[in-house]
Design an enzyme around this catalytic site. Structure first.
Site, PDB file in Angstrom:
ATOM      1  N   ASN A 159      44.094  33.924  40.660  1.00  0.00           N
ATOM      2  CA  ASN A 159      45.202  34.229  41.075  1.00  0.00           C
ATOM      3  C   ASN A 159      45.789  35.577  40.667  1.00  0.00           C
ATOM      4  OD1 ASN A 159      47.851  34.539  42.510  1.00  0.00           O
ATOM      5  ND2 ASN A 159      48.604  32.585  41.492  1.00  0.00           N
ATOM      6  N   TRP A 160      45.582  36.692  41.304  1.00  0.00           N
ATOM      7  CA  TRP A 160      45.882  38.028  40.651  1.00  0.00           C
ATOM      8  C   TRP A 160      47.448  38.368  40.523  1.00  0.00           C
ATOM      9  CZ3 TRP A 160      41.261  41.878  42.565  1.00  0.00           C
ATOM     10  CH2 TRP A 160      40.258  41.131  41.956  1.00  0.00           C
ATOM     11  N   LYS A 161      48.188  37.703  41.329  1.00  0.00           N
ATOM     12  CA  LYS A 161      49.693  37.633  41.232  1.00  0.00           C
ATOM     13  C   LYS A 161      49.986  39.065  41.871  1.00  0.00           C
ATOM     14  CE  LYS A 161      50.333  33.689  38.652  1.00  0.00           C
ATOM     15  NZ  LYS A 161      51.146  33.018  37.536  1.00  0.00           N
ATOM     16  N   HIS A 201      52.827  28.146  45.493  1.00  0.00           N
ATOM     17  CA  HIS A 201      52.863  28.647  44.444  1.00  0.00           C
ATOM     18  C   HIS A 201      54.090  28.263  43.924  1.00  0.00           C
ATOM     19  CE1 HIS A 201      52.387  30.456  40.594  1.00  0.00           C
ATOM     20  NE2 HIS A 201      50.976  30.342  40.734  1.00  0.00           N
ATOM     21  N   GLU A 250      56.049  30.174  41.948  1.00  0.00           N
ATOM     22  CA  GLU A 250      56.706  31.551  41.937  1.00  0.00           C
ATOM     23  C   GLU A 250      57.244  31.544  43.435  1.00  0.00           C
ATOM     24  OE1 GLU A 250      53.520  33.647  40.380  1.00  0.00           O
ATOM     25  OE2 GLU A 250      53.801  32.772  38.490  1.00  0.00           O
ATOM     26  N   GLU A 301      49.601  22.339  39.192  1.00  0.00           N
ATOM     27  CA  GLU A 301      49.906  23.440  37.954  1.00  0.00           C
ATOM     28  C   GLU A 301      51.335  23.090  37.378  1.00  0.00           C
ATOM     29  OE1 GLU A 301      47.944  27.487  39.101  1.00  0.00           O
ATOM     30  OE2 GLU A 301      49.554  27.274  40.133  1.00  0.00           O
ATOM     31  N   GLY A 332      51.489  30.769  32.581  1.00  0.00           N
ATOM     32  CA  GLY A 332      51.818  32.100  32.056  1.00  0.00           C
ATOM     33  C   GLY A 332      52.397  31.788  30.489  1.00  0.00           C
ATOM     34  N   SER A 388      47.727  28.468  32.205  1.00  0.00           N
ATOM     35  CA  SER A 388      47.206  28.836  31.012  1.00  0.00           C
ATOM     36  C   SER A 388      45.525  28.501  30.967  1.00  0.00           C
ATOM     37  CB  SER A 388      47.953  28.524  29.843  1.00  0.00           C
ATOM     38  OG  SER A 388      49.276  29.068  30.110  1.00  0.00           O
ATOM     39  N   GLY A 414      45.320  32.525  36.671  1.00  0.00           N
ATOM     40  CA  GLY A 414      46.170  33.443  36.497  1.00  0.00           C
ATOM     41  C   GLY A 414      45.807  34.514  35.712  1.00  0.00           C
ATOM     42  N   GLY A 415      46.388  34.768  34.474  1.00  0.00           N
ATOM     43  CA  GLY A 415      46.196  35.822  33.419  1.00  0.00           C
ATOM     44  C   GLY A 415      44.837  36.128  33.199  1.00  0.00           C
TER      45      GLY A 415
HETATM   46  P1  PGA Z   1      48.298  31.547  34.320  1.00  0.00           P
HETATM   47  O1  PGA Z   1      48.717  31.131  35.837  1.00  0.00           O
HETATM   48  O2  PGA Z   1      46.947  31.028  34.346  1.00  0.00           O
HETATM   49  O3  PGA Z   1      48.664  32.576  33.794  1.00  0.00           O
HETATM   50  O4  PGA Z   1      49.217  30.428  33.484  1.00  0.00           O
HETATM   51  C1  PGA Z   1      48.404  30.268  36.780  1.00  0.00           C
HETATM   52  C2  PGA Z   1      48.909  30.287  38.016  1.00  0.00           C
HETATM   53  O5  PGA Z   1      50.230  30.543  38.118  1.00  0.00           O
HETATM   54  O6  PGA Z   1      48.160  30.130  39.092  1.00  0.00           O
END
Ligand code: PGA
Length: 251
Positions: free
Chosen positions: A9-11, A95, A97, A167, A173, A213, A234-235
């Site tokens: 997930n590149w957000k 998600h 977010e 998640e 994050g 994470s 994500g990251g």
């Molecule tokens: P993260 O994000 O790996 O940066 O914690 C995961 C996500 O929100 O899908």
């Protein structure tokens, strides 16, 4: 046996140029991996550029969000038909977010999940508890409620098209991962619930990703757990090297 599924997930990162460059690197880095389903989810404006790179490779493509209508007066939204046309196999839905910052609720996420399936887009449905909910012991109630709501009305014969991404919000994050045991406990609860919603046989086919994470250093212990079938990253998906290391650890 469920085939592992790792999605990046590149957000809100990587415009078309940078996204295409990262896709080139990831395609090269996961060449020959054929026992894991892999996808990246760029921002909408980068989907076309990424599709040009990943078409006919083992790297799939996902959207980060989708609206449930096919077209019309929905300023700023993307329809399932558009995602299909641009080459998306999957879309992330619900998600945390989107839920927390953009106010998406369970009913909206359910409408999106049903629309995705009816248009041949495979939904990755996210769920997860806040730190407060974990500390007050309501993790299972919260996650079960979200999963039940998101999948309401989906037919048993479509169940295998769904991926659930667990998640924990406190792990996203933050560098703070759920321990493999903490994650497995929730994944097992979700699998049981999927058995109640659909059938045990259908539940056995649904992949449940862990997200929060995930890094090359912790993926092996997570993927070793019985009900953890991959990761939503994500990251660590923003660098080809770390994303490919996570994919390979799942293969
Ligand atoms: P993260 O994000 O790996 O940066 O914690 C995961 C996500 O929100 O899908």
């Amino acid at each position: 046996m469920r085939r592992p599924f790792v999605a990046g997930n590149w957000k809100m990162n990587k415009g078309p140029k940078d996204a295409a460059a990262l896709a080139v690197e990831i395609v090269a880095a996961i060449k020959g991996v054929d026992t894991v389903d892999v996808a990246v989810a760029p921002v909408a404006i980068s989907l076309a550029a990424v599709n040009a790179i990943v078409a006919n490779t083992n790297l799939g493509m996902s959207a980060q969000n989708m609206f449930y209508e096919e077209n019309g007066a929905y300023t700023g939204e993307l329809s399932p038909l558009m995602l299909e046309e641009i080459g998306c196999t999957y879309t992330i839905l619900g998600h945390s977010e989107r839920r927390q910052i953009f106010g998406e609720d369970d009913e909206l996420i359910n409408r999106k999940a049903r629309a995705a399936i009816s248009h041949g887009i495979l939904p990755i449905v996210c769920c997860g508890e806040t730190l407060e909910e974990r500390e007050s012991g309501s993790t299972n109630d919260k996650v079960a409620f979200q999963v039940k709501a998101a999948l309401s009305g989906i037919r048993i014969e479509d169940a295998f098209k769904v991926t659930v991404a667990y998640e924990p919000i406190w792990a996203i994050g933050t560098g703070r991962t759920a321990s493999p045991e903490q994650a497995q406990e929730v994944h097992a609860m979700i699998r049981n619930l999927l058995g109640d919603i659909f059938t045990a046989e259908a539940a056995d086919k649904i992949r449940i990703q862990y997200g929060g994470s995930v890094k090359p250093a912790n993926i092996s212990d997570l993927i070793a757990k019985a009900d953890i079938d991959g990761a939503l990253v994500g990251g660590a998906s923003l660098k080809a090297e770390s994303f490919a290391a996570i994919v390979k650890a799942c293969s």
